[in-house]
Write an enzyme that holds these catalytic residues in place. Structure first.
Site: not given
Length: 489
Positions: A232, A234, A261, A264-265, A293-294, A342, A390, A417
């Site tokens: 990731d 991010h 990923d 995001d964030r 998943n993002h 992922h 989750r 992840h």
């Protein structure tokens, strides 16, 4: 002293000890040490299992560590113990929002507004959530019109003009070149924006490239060849630049695989994704990207990417990003021996590589099934499977990994992840490897980042760790949905 009296004293003593543990947990929470906070809230609950506040506090700690399933469970338990506990409704609403369950969240915000009609904060959250529910309903209505046109059809990229005062990089005859990529990275580093015409050109081209790939990409490394696998990133653009600084720019002789990923964030997600897409266009056979998943609408709506694209470009461009993300492959197999995805393995045994090849990935992932599992599942130390922390997919044990590898004649899996303190983790007797490449995740986790070198000769993973570098003063989650920003405070 009566028996009742001594029981009462023992209970008071237990409750007093539980309060001390809660205080200890609160202090860990303040220091952002969420793992220890969870541990001490759990100890407090063992002494006093009927305290709604402890459940609510642990729920918030779970939210911070992205264990939305556990957070939802704790918030629900708090409300079972005390249905008038307002914070419990807030926590449960935030958990549901994080899981994309907007209608369930709206119900809890409604309750808070009903009980506290003068609470401005509650009213604002209710209105914001209601807006999303209506927007989702509208989107579903449009989507059911089967012939959903691509954004590309309504763009006239050719006739977009690049203003004379734009001093940034431009594609050369419509193509990405190494010079363009070097200029682009320097331009982004100085917090400049790529011209929208160039961004659109890149997105249209990368959609074309990705849509021709299978859901399971297979590559072969020769004896002397090596690939770098990153986890990731991010939206942590300056840490991405640092990876290239440490490990060399991507090239035909220095191939990379980024394991989902990307966005995001972190608040430089646009810069990260356009850089990665640029290298994909420059080296389509030697630069690989898998979906996380993002790379999905629900996550982008909550965790910043949609807001960031709208702030830096337009809503229409976000739609095109969404279309491109749907074409990202789900898995990659190296030399028929190492499988990279992922999230992780499956909720049921018996899934074969052929099943993965057959996944129709050009869509938003469903709530369950193989596509969902590849993006969302996590390993666990004990055998078997359990409910996911989750709230999506499952957790799978070493025996599940063993059976999957054996059935598909593979050696081990590499996944991402999950934040890891060292940037990587080896579990399931070396058969399940996690790699995470966003150091000091969200500017607060203090973790290292890592990447893996795999050589064709022996496929033995070699881990390289690195620490976070400074970035301009734009906080993580700056573009996130206001409900998530508030919910996470």
């Amino acid at each position: 002293m009566t028996e009742y009296g001594s029981e009462k004293m023992a209970e008071e003593e237990r409750n007093g000890s539980a309060e001390k543990l809660k205080e200890k947990a609160n202090n860990y929470f303040k220091d952002k040490d969420y793992e220890n906070a969870i541990k001490y809230y759990t100890d407090a609950l063992e002494l006093n299992p009927s305290n709604a506040v402890y459940y609510s506090n642990r729920s918030l700690a779970y939210l911070r560590t992205e264990c939305y399933g556990y957070a939802l469970g704790d918030a629900t338990r708090a409300l079972e113990l005390d249905k008038n506990y307002i914070k419990g409704y807030y926590r449960r609403a935030t958990s549901n929002m994080a899981l994309g369950k907007f209608k369930a969240a709206l119900k809890d915000y409604e309750t808070v507004v009903r009980v506290r009609p003068n609470d401005k904060d509650a009213k604002m959250k209710y209105q914001e959530c209601n807006k999303i529910v209506k927007q989702k309903a509208f989107e579903r209505a449009i989507a059911s019109d089967e012939l959903k046109r691509s954004v590309v059809d309504s763009l006239d990229i050719e006739n977009m003009t690049i203003e004379d005062d734009y001093a940034g990089p431009k594609l050369e005859d419509g193509n990405v070149t190494l010079k363009f990529m070097k200029d682009l990275m320097a331009w982004f580093k100085d917090q400049n924006k790529l011209h929208r015409k160039c961004a659109y050109q890149m997105l249209v081209q990368v959609k074309e490239v990705l849509s021709k790939l299978p859901s399971l990409v297979e590559i072969s490394l020769k004896e002397t060849e090596e690939i770098t696998i990153c986890g990731d990133t991010h939206g942590q653009y300056y840490d991405l630049l640092n990876i290239f600084e440490l490990n060399g720019l991507p090239s035909i002789t220095n191939p990379y695989l980024f394991n989902g990923d990307f966005v995001d964030r972190g608040s430089f997600s646009v810069e990260v994704i356009l850089t990665l897409f640029g290298f994909k266009l420059l080296y389509p056979e030697h630069f690989h990207l898998l979906r996380g998943n993002h790379e999905t609408d629900n996550m982008n709506q909550m965790y910043g990417f949609e807001g960031e694209v709208k702030a830096k470009y337009t809503a229409q461009m976000f739609q095109l990003f969404s279309e491109v993300f749907q074409w990202l492959p789900l898995t990659q197999c190296i030399n028929n021996k190492v499988l990279v995805m992922h999230g992780g393995l499956f909720s049921e045994d018996g899934v074969t590589l052929d099943d993965i090849r057959k996944i129709d990935r050009n869509r938003q992932p469903p709530d369950s099934g193989p596509m969902c599992d590849l993006l969302w599942s996590d390993p666990q130390p004990q055998d078997g499977r359990s409910i996911s922390k989750r709230g999506v997919s499952c957790q799978f044990g070493p025996d599940v990994t063993e059976r999957f590898l054996e059935q598909n004649k593979l050696q081990y899996i590499v996944r991402s992840h999950e934040v890891k303190a060292e940037g990587y983790e080896v579990t399931h007797s070396g058969k399940c490897i996690t790699v995470f490449s966003a150091p000091n995740y969200c500017d607060q986790m203090g973790n290292k980042g890592a990447y893996i070198h795999l050589r064709g000769s022996d496929l033995k993973p070699e881990f390289h760790q690195f620490t976070a570098v400074a970035h301009p003063d734009v906080k993580p989650m700056a573009y996130a949905n206001s409900l998530m920003q508030m919910g996470m405070m």
